[in-house]
Design a protein around this motif. Sequence first.
Motif, short mmCIF file in Angstrom:
data_model
loop_
_atom_site.label_atom_id
_atom_site.label_comp_id
_atom_site.label_asym_id
_atom_site.label_seq_id
_atom_site.Cartn_x
_atom_site.Cartn_y
_atom_site.Cartn_z
N PRO A 21 0.83 -1.20 0.00
CA PRO A 21 0.00 0.00 0.00
C PRO A 21 0.87 1.26 0.00
N ALA A 22 0.48 2.23 -0.80
CA ALA A 22 1.30 3.43 -0.99
C ALA A 22 0.69 4.63 -0.27
N TYR A 23 1.54 5.39 0.41
CA TYR A 23 1.11 6.63 1.05
C TYR A 23 0.76 7.65 -0.03
N VAL A 24 -0.37 8.36 0.14
CA VAL A 24 -0.87 9.23 -0.92
C VAL A 24 -0.50 10.69 -0.73
N GLY A 25 0.14 11.04 0.39
CA GLY A 25 0.51 12.43 0.61
C GLY A 25 -0.48 13.21 1.44
N GLN A 26 -1.42 12.52 2.05
CA GLN A 26 -2.38 13.15 2.96
C GLN A 26 -2.54 12.28 4.21
N ALA A 27 -2.97 12.93 5.27
CA ALA A 27 -3.30 12.22 6.51
C ALA A 27 -4.66 12.72 6.98
N VAL A 28 -5.32 11.92 7.79
CA VAL A 28 -6.63 12.31 8.29
C VAL A 28 -6.64 12.27 9.81
N TRP A 29 -7.25 13.29 10.39
CA TRP A 29 -7.46 13.40 11.83
C TRP A 29 -8.95 13.24 12.09
N ARG A 30 -9.31 12.54 13.18
CA ARG A 30 -10.73 12.33 13.47
C ARG A 30 -11.00 12.59 14.95
N ALA A 31 -12.22 13.01 15.23
CA ALA A 31 -12.64 13.26 16.61
C ALA A 31 -14.15 13.09 16.70
N GLU A 32 -14.63 12.72 17.88
CA GLU A 32 -16.06 12.67 18.15
C GLU A 32 -16.44 13.91 18.94
N LEU A 33 -17.65 14.46 18.67
CA LEU A 33 -18.03 15.72 19.31
C LEU A 33 -19.54 15.92 19.25
N PRO A 34 -20.06 16.84 20.05
CA PRO A 34 -21.48 17.19 19.93
C PRO A 34 -21.74 17.82 18.56
N THR A 35 -22.87 17.51 17.98
CA THR A 35 -23.21 18.09 16.68
C THR A 35 -23.33 19.61 16.80
N PRO A 36 -22.60 20.36 15.98
CA PRO A 36 -22.68 21.83 16.06
C PRO A 36 -24.09 22.34 15.77
N GLU A 37 -24.45 23.40 16.43
CA GLU A 37 -25.77 23.99 16.21
C GLU A 37 -25.90 24.44 14.75
N GLY A 38 -27.00 24.06 14.12
CA GLY A 38 -27.25 24.43 12.73
C GLY A 38 -26.74 23.44 11.71
N LEU A 39 -26.01 22.41 12.12
CA LEU A 39 -25.50 21.41 11.18
C LEU A 39 -26.48 20.24 11.13
N GLU A 40 -27.03 19.99 9.95
CA GLU A 40 -28.06 18.96 9.81
C GLU A 40 -27.61 17.78 8.96
N THR A 41 -26.57 17.94 8.17
CA THR A 41 -26.07 16.84 7.35
C THR A 41 -24.57 17.02 7.16
N LEU A 42 -23.95 16.09 6.45
CA LEU A 42 -22.52 16.15 6.21
C LEU A 42 -22.13 17.50 5.61
N SER A 43 -21.20 18.17 6.26
CA SER A 43 -20.73 19.48 5.79
C SER A 43 -19.22 19.49 5.72
N MET A 44 -18.69 20.21 4.72
CA MET A 44 -17.25 20.32 4.53
C MET A 44 -16.84 21.77 4.37
N TRP A 45 -15.61 22.06 4.82
CA TRP A 45 -14.97 23.36 4.67
C TRP A 45 -13.61 23.12 4.01
N LEU A 46 -13.32 23.82 2.94
CA LEU A 46 -12.09 23.61 2.21
C LEU A 46 -11.13 24.77 2.42
N GLY A 47 -9.91 24.45 2.84
CA GLY A 47 -8.88 25.46 3.02
C GLY A 47 -7.63 25.08 2.26
N LYS A 48 -6.59 25.84 2.38
CA LYS A 48 -5.34 25.55 1.68
C LYS A 48 -4.63 24.39 2.36
N GLY A 49 -4.61 23.27 1.72
CA GLY A 49 -3.94 22.09 2.26
C GLY A 49 -4.69 21.37 3.35
N VAL A 50 -5.91 21.82 3.66
CA VAL A 50 -6.69 21.22 4.74
C VAL A 50 -8.17 21.19 4.34
#
Length: 377
Positions: free
Chosen positions: A178-207
């Motif tokens: 298996p080959a490393y693709v140049g990215q890593a993923v961080w995960r955490a469990e948390l209370p659902t943020p107020e106003g978030l109803e479905t899968l949401s994503m935020w895109l930044g530079k390199g993150v």
Amino acid sequence: MTAAAQKVLVIGGGFSGMSAAIMMARAGIEVDLVEIDEGWRSYGAGISLHGATLRVFQELGILEEFKAEGAATSGLIVRMPHNDQVIVEIPTPSMPGIDLPGNAAIMRPALAAILARATRAAGVNVRLGVTFETLTQDEDGVELTFTDGTSGRYDAVIGADGLFSKTRALLLPEAPEPAYVGQAVWRAELPTPEGLETLSMWLGKGVKVGINPVSPGRSYMFITEDCPEDIWVEDADLLPRMKALLDPFPSPMLSAVKEGLSEDSKLIYRPLKGMLLPQPWHVGRVLLIGDAVHATTPHLGAGACIGMEDGLVIAEELQRHATVAEAFAAHEARRWERCAMVVNNSGRLSEIEITGGDQGEHNEIMGRSMRALAEPI
């Protein structure tokens, strides 16, 4: 018609292996499953799913248990990193006959426990803390010795022992790692943020940051980070580094999430690796499924889906054909295009994120892939 195999060994008790074992046992095949982890534990935070995975759950008979312990929502939303404004909404198709929307998630340990109960209920002989020691085969069967000193003979063996498969290493010693693709993923469990109803994503530079509900009031967050080197992160560094990754996102939702992160948030770091082995995926009477042959990055949330689909398909083909060789060939013919699509499209999404490529292409691949996964297996 008599099944091509009357007695089958499954090596590996992860999602793919359990799915295969359940469906074969229900078809009247005698199934042994060996799992090296004596606690049969599943590590990790949440797992993102979609309509195609819910269809698998229905086939496995675990959909009602998922409803009780997981969450299903509709669509994928990409938001502005500074104010949470919606940039684009990508539909997640629901499956015909399944009264749930097409985006879903659950905590990995919860899903593993559901599948473990179903595996035992199907009559599978589960042996924990055990794996194979030696494997030899002839025209009529496969002989194995096990790490607990026992031995057995089977008509067929299913190697479902994951990304670093011992079965693959034995069968295909020249196969690429298996080959490393140049990215890593961080995960955490948390209370659902107020106003978030479905899968949401935020895109930044390199993150890239995503939050997906996993149960009433609870979500899991993933942060995909461009990282040129495959590094190790100490447990003590997880919290400060994860918070630092959220610093460039002044969004109200993510600011509140960052403030609430703690050592109790089930923090996890994983470098991302992928692999797509050319077919055949079998040698003689031993077949590899799941991450052992088509490990994918999580960009489409489909790795578990296609691995579990493998389990359903091989159980079907063993019932449809007179010989193991015919069943294995039919399984591989059905699985190649779909699994390759997931691995290759996930890899392309990773490339776009790393290189700062066209967001329009990224969105188009996501939508096209979701539509393809909604097609019949």
